[in-house]
Design an enzyme around this catalytic site. Structure first.
Site, PDB file in Angstrom:
ATOM      1  CG  ASP A  39     -11.653 -43.055 -67.970  1.00 61.87           C
ATOM      2  OD1 ASP A  39     -11.625 -42.141 -67.133  1.00 61.87           O
ATOM      3  OD2 ASP A  39     -12.674 -43.706 -68.228  1.00 61.87           O
ATOM      4  CD  GLU A  62     -13.676 -44.676 -62.899  1.00 63.76           C
ATOM      5  OE1 GLU A  62     -14.830 -45.121 -63.038  1.00 63.76           O
ATOM      6  OE2 GLU A  62     -13.343 -43.529 -63.265  1.00 63.76           O
ATOM      7  CG  ASP A 118     -13.972 -40.224 -61.896  1.00 68.31           C
ATOM      8  OD1 ASP A 118     -13.497 -40.694 -62.943  1.00 68.31           O
ATOM      9  OD2 ASP A 118     -15.166 -40.337 -61.585  1.00 68.31           O
ATOM     10  CB  ILE A 120     -13.197 -39.146 -67.874  1.00 70.24           C
ATOM     11  CG1 ILE A 120     -12.063 -38.600 -68.710  1.00 70.24           C
ATOM     12  CG2 ILE A 120     -14.512 -38.666 -68.487  1.00 70.24           C
ATOM     13  CD1 ILE A 120     -12.234 -38.838 -70.192  1.00 70.24           C
ATOM     14  CG  ASP A 121     -17.554 -37.865 -62.257  1.00 64.86           C
ATOM     15  OD1 ASP A 121     -18.078 -38.982 -62.383  1.00 64.86           O
ATOM     16  OD2 ASP A 121     -18.015 -36.977 -61.508  1.00 64.86           O
ATOM     17  CB  THR A 123     -17.901 -42.036 -69.531  1.00 65.10           C
ATOM     18  OG1 THR A 123     -19.075 -42.731 -69.094  1.00 65.10           O
ATOM     19  CG2 THR A 123     -16.780 -42.319 -68.565  1.00 65.10           C
ATOM     20  CG  ASP A 267     -17.962 -41.647 -58.959  1.00 68.11           C
ATOM     21  OD1 ASP A 267     -17.358 -41.188 -59.945  1.00 68.11           O
ATOM     22  OD2 ASP A 267     -18.382 -42.818 -58.902  1.00 68.11           O
TER      23      ASP A 267
END
Length: 327
Positions: A39, A62, A118, A120-121, A123, A267
């Site tokens: 992330d 984020e 984002d 890493i959408d 996780t 998101d």
């Protein structure tokens, strides 16, 4: 091209983290430290590239760097700096990495230009080696104008699920939606389109794997109203938007799990424009367009519905009937 470069490099960082840090032991212990490294590193990479090309553009991201500071954050910080420097042209110092991460603290809003990221959408999908995405969108005056989604583990052709993986989807307002092979030099972009299903009984859902991200019970009731009998396609992240945008599935529902939860703009922003430019429609569960002018969240909306234009209105009515008086 700068947005595409940023997402591709961030995707490479995530894959490097997975190969180096995700093991059977981290999964058994439910250790989320690898996804934390990914992330932070992905956000540093994307933000540094955006700063190079668009130094005056703020970013709604984020993450922030507070967990990387001081002696407590030293081990994590060193990993983040190391991984970040695998994907940038000029090595970044620790301070530069932290500053890049913290460029993502913009509040958003209805005027001017800003990006939303984002890193890493999805996780849990990332940790399982399944679907996750790096998602970047440009918002101008409260409206999404460009979206880029990198899906390292998504099959390029869903009819060949064990075939070549790695998809980059991109859409620019009024210019259509396209996919190309992720991190393949000079890969050709090909147009993508939503399905041509005209009757909801022939449609299929694309839903979250994680029960906490959607109400699967309500989804079953909606499926019954729509006459849907096909098994749902389940995957994590904004890869679901890409699946619907290229016709792998017909309907994406993200139903509210409670009245208090508010969706974050990062998101949904990129997936939203990709669906629309592929010929589909997107709204909240009340049929209202997603409003990206409210800041860092979709505070004016509840849930998400995406489908092709032929069945969209029918799906919205089924959702309204199922959720009546709930939200």
């Amino acid at each position: 091209m700068s947005a595409i470069e940023a997402v591709e490099r961030a995707s490479r960082v995530c894959e490097a983290v997975f190969k180096r840090l995700v093991t059977d032991e981290t999964l058994t212990k439910k250790d989320k430290s690898p996804v934390t490294v990914a992330d932070f590193s992905a956000q540093a990479v994307v933000n540094s590239i955006l700063e190079t090309y668009f130094p005056n553009d703020p970013i709604v991201g984020e993450e922030d760097s507070k967990d990387l500071l001081g002696e407590e954050g030293r081990v994590l910080r060193e990993k983040v700096v190391e991984l970040t420097n695998t994907a940038v042209n000029t090595p970044m110092t620790t301070e530069e990495v932290l500053q890049a991460i913290d460029r993502g603290q913009y509040a958003g809003g209805s005027t001017g230009r800003h990006w939303t990221l984002d890193p890493i959408d999805g996780t849990k999908g990332f940790l399982r080696g399944e679907q996750f995405a790096v998602c970047l969108a440009l918002i101008i005056d409260g409206k999404v104008r460009l979206g880029v989604v990198g899906c390292p583990n998504l099959p390029y052709d869903m009819s060949q699920p064990e075939g070549e993986k790695g998809v980059l989807a991109v859409a620019v307002e009024e210019q259509g939606a396209f996919q190309r092979k992720l991190n393949v030099k000079d890969s050709l972009e090909t147009p993508i389109f939503v399905s041509i299903v005209e009757d909801s009984c022939n449609a299929s859902f694309c839903e979250s794997v994680e029960a906490g991200h959607a109400n699967h019970g309500d989804s079953a009731k909606i499926a019954e109203l729509l006459g849907i009998t096909k098994q749902s396609v389940r995957m994590d992240s904004q890869c679901k938007y890409i699946a619907v945008a290229r016709g792998d599935a017909d309907i994406y529902l993200r139903l509210p799990v409670d009245s208090k939860y508010v969706e974050k703009i990062w998101d949904h922003a990129a997936g939203n424009i990709i669906i629309q430019e592929a010929g589909g429609q997107v709204s909240d569960v009340n049929g209202e367009p997603l409003d990206f002018s409210q800041g860092r969240t979709l505070s004016a909306n509840k849930g998400v519905i995406a489908a092709n234009a032929s069945i969209f209105d029918t799906v919205v009515e089924a959702v309204k009937a199922t959720l009546s008086n709930k939200f």
